[in-house]
Design a protein around this motif. Sequence first.
Motif, mmCIF file in Angstrom:
data_model
loop_
_atom_site.group_PDB
_atom_site.id
_atom_site.type_symbol
_atom_site.label_atom_id
_atom_site.label_comp_id
_atom_site.label_asym_id
_atom_site.label_seq_id
_atom_site.Cartn_x
_atom_site.Cartn_y
_atom_site.Cartn_z
ATOM 1 N N ILE A 5 0.846 -1.187 0.000
ATOM 2 C CA ILE A 5 0.000 0.000 0.000
ATOM 3 C C ILE A 5 0.884 1.240 0.000
ATOM 4 N N LYS A 6 0.701 2.084 -1.009
ATOM 5 C CA LYS A 6 1.499 3.303 -1.119
ATOM 6 C C LYS A 6 0.745 4.470 -0.504
ATOM 7 N N ALA A 7 1.500 5.451 -0.046
ATOM 8 C CA ALA A 7 0.896 6.676 0.472
ATOM 9 C C ALA A 7 0.166 7.376 -0.666
ATOM 10 N N LYS A 8 -0.959 7.968 -0.350
ATOM 11 C CA LYS A 8 -1.738 8.671 -1.360
ATOM 12 C C LYS A 8 -1.076 10.004 -1.701
ATOM 13 N N THR A 9 -1.169 10.356 -2.957
ATOM 14 C CA THR A 9 -0.682 11.663 -3.377
ATOM 15 C C THR A 9 -1.725 12.710 -3.001
ATOM 16 N N ARG A 10 -1.345 13.956 -3.060
ATOM 17 C CA ARG A 10 -2.286 15.044 -2.766
ATOM 18 C C ARG A 10 -3.469 14.979 -3.729
ATOM 19 N N SER A 11 -3.186 14.712 -4.986
ATOM 20 C CA SER A 11 -4.232 14.619 -6.004
ATOM 21 C C SER A 11 -5.211 13.477 -5.699
ATOM 22 N N GLN A 12 -4.693 12.344 -5.262
ATOM 23 C CA GLN A 12 -5.556 11.214 -4.902
ATOM 24 C C GLN A 12 -6.410 11.547 -3.683
ATOM 25 N N MET A 13 -5.822 12.261 -2.729
ATOM 26 C CA MET A 13 -6.591 12.655 -1.549
ATOM 27 C C MET A 13 -7.719 13.605 -1.944
ATOM 28 N N ILE A 14 -7.436 14.525 -2.844
ATOM 29 C CA ILE A 14 -8.469 15.449 -3.322
ATOM 30 C C ILE A 14 -9.584 14.674 -4.007
ATOM 31 N N ASP A 15 -9.226 13.700 -4.835
ATOM 32 C CA ASP A 15 -10.236 12.866 -5.505
ATOM 33 C C ASP A 15 -11.134 12.172 -4.487
ATOM 34 N N MET A 20 -16.185 11.726 -1.036
ATOM 35 C CA MET A 20 -16.747 11.603 0.311
ATOM 36 C C MET A 20 -17.670 12.772 0.643
ATOM 37 N N LEU A 21 -17.285 13.968 0.202
ATOM 38 C CA LEU A 21 -18.059 15.166 0.513
ATOM 39 C C LEU A 21 -19.109 15.483 -0.549
ATOM 40 N N ASN A 22 -19.054 14.733 -1.648
ATOM 41 C CA ASN A 22 -19.979 14.931 -2.756
ATOM 42 C C ASN A 22 -19.908 16.366 -3.294
ATOM 43 N N ILE A 23 -18.674 16.834 -3.499
ATOM 44 C CA ILE A 23 -18.455 18.153 -4.097
ATOM 45 C C ILE A 23 -17.428 18.014 -5.218
ATOM 46 N N GLU A 24 -17.323 19.039 -6.040
ATOM 47 C CA GLU A 24 -16.393 18.999 -7.169
ATOM 48 C C GLU A 24 -14.947 19.016 -6.693
ATOM 49 N N LYS A 25 -14.084 18.400 -7.496
ATOM 50 C CA LYS A 25 -12.656 18.364 -7.175
ATOM 51 C C LYS A 25 -12.079 19.776 -7.075
ATOM 52 N N LYS A 26 -12.575 20.659 -7.917
ATOM 53 C CA LYS A 26 -12.102 22.045 -7.918
ATOM 54 C C LYS A 26 -12.353 22.700 -6.554
ATOM 55 N N GLN A 27 -13.530 22.441 -5.982
ATOM 56 C CA GLN A 27 -13.864 22.992 -4.664
ATOM 57 C C GLN A 27 -12.989 22.369 -3.577
ATOM 58 N N THR A 28 -12.787 21.066 -3.674
ATOM 59 C CA THR A 28 -11.968 20.368 -2.687
ATOM 60 C C THR A 28 -10.533 20.874 -2.740
ATOM 61 N N ALA A 30 -9.517 23.805 -3.811
ATOM 62 C CA ALA A 30 -9.508 25.177 -3.294
ATOM 63 C C ALA A 30 -9.529 25.167 -1.763
ATOM 64 N N PHE A 31 -10.343 24.273 -1.191
ATOM 65 C CA PHE A 31 -10.383 24.166 0.267
ATOM 66 C C PHE A 31 -9.027 23.738 0.813
ATOM 67 N N MET A 32 -8.432 22.708 0.213
ATOM 68 C CA MET A 32 -7.138 22.217 0.708
ATOM 69 C C MET A 32 -6.060 23.288 0.587
ATOM 70 N N ASP A 33 -6.046 24.019 -0.522
ATOM 71 C CA ASP A 33 -5.071 25.104 -0.694
ATOM 72 C C ASP A 33 -5.236 26.149 0.407
ATOM 73 N N THR A 34 -6.485 26.531 0.653
ATOM 74 C CA THR A 34 -6.781 27.539 1.672
ATOM 75 C C THR A 34 -6.433 27.028 3.061
ATOM 76 N N TYR A 35 -6.781 25.783 3.344
ATOM 77 C CA TYR A 35 -6.513 25.188 4.652
ATOM 78 C C TYR A 35 -5.011 25.116 4.922
ATOM 79 N N GLU A 36 -4.243 24.693 3.928
ATOM 80 C CA GLU A 36 -2.792 24.615 4.087
ATOM 81 C C GLU A 36 -2.197 26.004 4.336
ATOM 82 N N ALA A 37 -2.650 26.996 3.576
ATOM 83 C CA ALA A 37 -2.158 28.370 3.763
ATOM 84 C C ALA A 37 -2.530 28.883 5.152
ATOM 85 N N PHE A 38 -3.749 28.565 5.589
ATOM 86 C CA PHE A 38 -4.209 28.976 6.915
ATOM 87 C C PHE A 38 -3.342 28.352 8.012
ATOM 88 N N LEU A 39 -3.053 27.058 7.887
ATOM 89 C CA LEU A 39 -2.211 26.387 8.885
ATOM 90 C C LEU A 39 -0.826 27.027 8.963
#
Length: 130
Positions: A5-15, A20-28, A30-39
């Motif tokens: 089992i390999k670690a998931k890439t960022r792209s795979q996690m977004i997919d 899971m959230l039933n939203i578009e990849k583009k939204q996911t 954008a959220f991850m980019d914002t969350y990382e910048a916020f952290l």
Amino acid sequence: MNAKIKAKTRSQMIDELSKMLNIEKKQTKAFMDTYEAFLILELSRAKEVRLGNIGKFKVSVRAERKGINPKTGETVIIPEKTIPKFTFTKGIKEIINAGISIDNERVSIDDNDFDDDDEFVEEYIVSENN
């Protein structure tokens, strides 16, 4: 840990999060980019960021110390350095070190490997098995 089992890439996690959230990849994304910048911003301001039941990021200062140059064998002074650290909660450490096995994308947890008094682990087991 299963070596296949390999670690998931960022792209795979977004997919997967998008599904899971039933939203578009583009939204996911954008959220991850914002969350990382916020952290990063919060870590630079507060020097510590807690991530709920997962753990915490902390800025730490590594003191000046002596070292050895591996090429020359010469003793050198390594200057003080500010570094980020991440520490997992006790519950996550227990889950990682417990009897968790993955077979065909299904997770099974051996309840006998957990302490009865660990509320977080109990909540995790209950939520994962439902």
